[in-house]
Scaffold this active site. Structure first.
Site, mmCIF file in Angstrom:
data_model
loop_
_atom_site.group_PDB
_atom_site.id
_atom_site.type_symbol
_atom_site.label_atom_id
_atom_site.label_comp_id
_atom_site.label_asym_id
_atom_site.label_seq_id
_atom_site.Cartn_x
_atom_site.Cartn_y
_atom_site.Cartn_z
ATOM 1 N N ARG A 142 41.650 47.757 36.362
ATOM 2 C CA ARG A 142 40.496 46.876 36.177
ATOM 3 C C ARG A 142 39.518 47.451 35.161
ATOM 4 O O ARG A 142 38.887 46.712 34.404
ATOM 5 C CB ARG A 142 39.815 46.640 37.528
ATOM 6 N N ASN A 190 39.522 39.695 37.948
ATOM 7 C CA ASN A 190 39.712 41.151 37.967
ATOM 8 C C ASN A 190 41.185 41.587 37.959
ATOM 9 O O ASN A 190 41.563 42.589 38.551
ATOM 10 C CB ASN A 190 38.939 41.771 39.135
ATOM 11 N N GLU A 231 49.511 38.984 54.213
ATOM 12 C CA GLU A 231 49.579 38.479 52.836
ATOM 13 C C GLU A 231 51.009 38.312 52.314
ATOM 14 O O GLU A 231 51.302 37.383 51.566
ATOM 15 C CB GLU A 231 48.820 39.430 51.908
ATOM 16 N N ARG A 244 45.937 50.851 45.162
ATOM 17 C CA ARG A 244 44.494 50.543 45.200
ATOM 18 C C ARG A 244 43.730 51.452 44.234
ATOM 19 O O ARG A 244 42.830 51.023 43.523
ATOM 20 C CB ARG A 244 43.923 50.731 46.616
ATOM 21 N N PHE A 304 31.422 33.352 47.192
ATOM 22 C CA PHE A 304 32.409 33.373 46.111
ATOM 23 C C PHE A 304 33.775 32.810 46.531
ATOM 24 O O PHE A 304 34.697 32.781 45.719
ATOM 25 C CB PHE A 304 32.572 34.793 45.550
ATOM 26 N N TYR A 353 43.175 34.518 50.911
ATOM 27 C CA TYR A 353 41.795 35.015 50.869
ATOM 28 C C TYR A 353 40.990 34.585 52.092
ATOM 29 O O TYR A 353 39.754 34.525 52.020
ATOM 30 C CB TYR A 353 41.124 34.538 49.576
ATOM 31 N N HIS A 381 45.421 41.931 42.416
ATOM 32 C CA HIS A 381 45.093 42.023 43.845
ATOM 33 C C HIS A 381 46.182 42.863 44.485
ATOM 34 O O HIS A 381 47.340 42.798 44.073
ATOM 35 C CB HIS A 381 45.098 40.619 44.476
ATOM 36 N N THR A 391 36.771 46.777 42.905
ATOM 37 C CA THR A 391 36.951 45.324 42.736
ATOM 38 C C THR A 391 36.337 44.784 41.453
ATOM 39 O O THR A 391 36.952 43.968 40.760
ATOM 40 C CB THR A 391 36.322 44.581 43.943
ATOM 41 N N LYS A 417 46.932 38.378 38.613
ATOM 42 C CA LYS A 417 46.204 37.115 38.762
ATOM 43 C C LYS A 417 46.271 36.247 37.491
ATOM 44 O O LYS A 417 46.645 36.734 36.410
ATOM 45 C CB LYS A 417 44.746 37.429 39.116
#
Ligand code: CMP
Length: 158
Positions: A105, A115, A129, A88, A60, A52, A118, A94, A12
């Site tokens: 993270r 964070n 996605e 993951r 958010f 998203y 993704h 998260t 990100k």
């Protein structure tokens, strides 16, 4: 048996701006995941909303779209045994403050929104996605000479 899967990872804008791209990619490589596609791009607002869309309406969501479009991201397709769950797990929970040390993270941030990474959480999410970033023909098929050490052929059955 460990089915080989491919998953989407997006580094990100916070990680790009904090010069963490190499650190994040290194973790995936050293775990034994194969980079099948990679690109740096600036998400359009429409693409961020699409990526998203499951969070649309949540408090958010608008700040998240603003964050996701605030600078470039690095998107990758990674392959390996159980890649979706392995990635993951490597990212951690998260929210940065809840992510254990040792996870991406947990080692690189403390924010809930900013964070670092993704990734797709299921084959269904991946199908939605991936087209935001890649077409099927972008995903390269090539052999890795160390595959047999990272997971022998009998662990790679589909
Ligand atoms: P990600 O795994 O990319 O999926 C959705 C993103 O929304 C999440 O990471 C965070 O960046 C952000 N997010 C989720 N929940 C919250 C929250 N409660 N407050 C702020 N940001 C959030």
């Amino acid at each position: 048996m460990s089915a080989v899967e491919t998953t989407l990872v997006v580094i990100k804008p916070d990680a790009v701006h904090r010069r963490l791209v190499g650190h994040v990619i290194q973790r995936f490589e050293q775990r034994g995941l194969q980079i099948r596609a990679m690109k740096m791009l600036h998400l359009s607002e429409a693409d961020a909303r699409e990526l998203y869309s499951v969070h649309e309406g949540k408090e958010f969501y608008e700040p998240l779209v603003a964050f996701a479009t605030s600078g470039p991201v690095v998107a990758m397709m990674l392959s390996g045994p159980h890649a979706i769950d392995v990635v993951r797990d490597m990212m951690g929970p998260t929210f940065g403050p809840e992510a254990p040390a040792g996870s991406i993270r947990g080692d690189f941030g403390l924010s809930r929104r900013f964070n670092i990474v993704h990734s797709s959480d299921s084959a269904e999410s991946l199908a939605c996605e991936m087209p935001v970033f890649f077409s099927e023909s972008d995903v390269l098929d090539y052999a890795m000479p160390d595959d047999a050490w990272l997971a022998p052929p009998e662990e790679r059955a589909p």
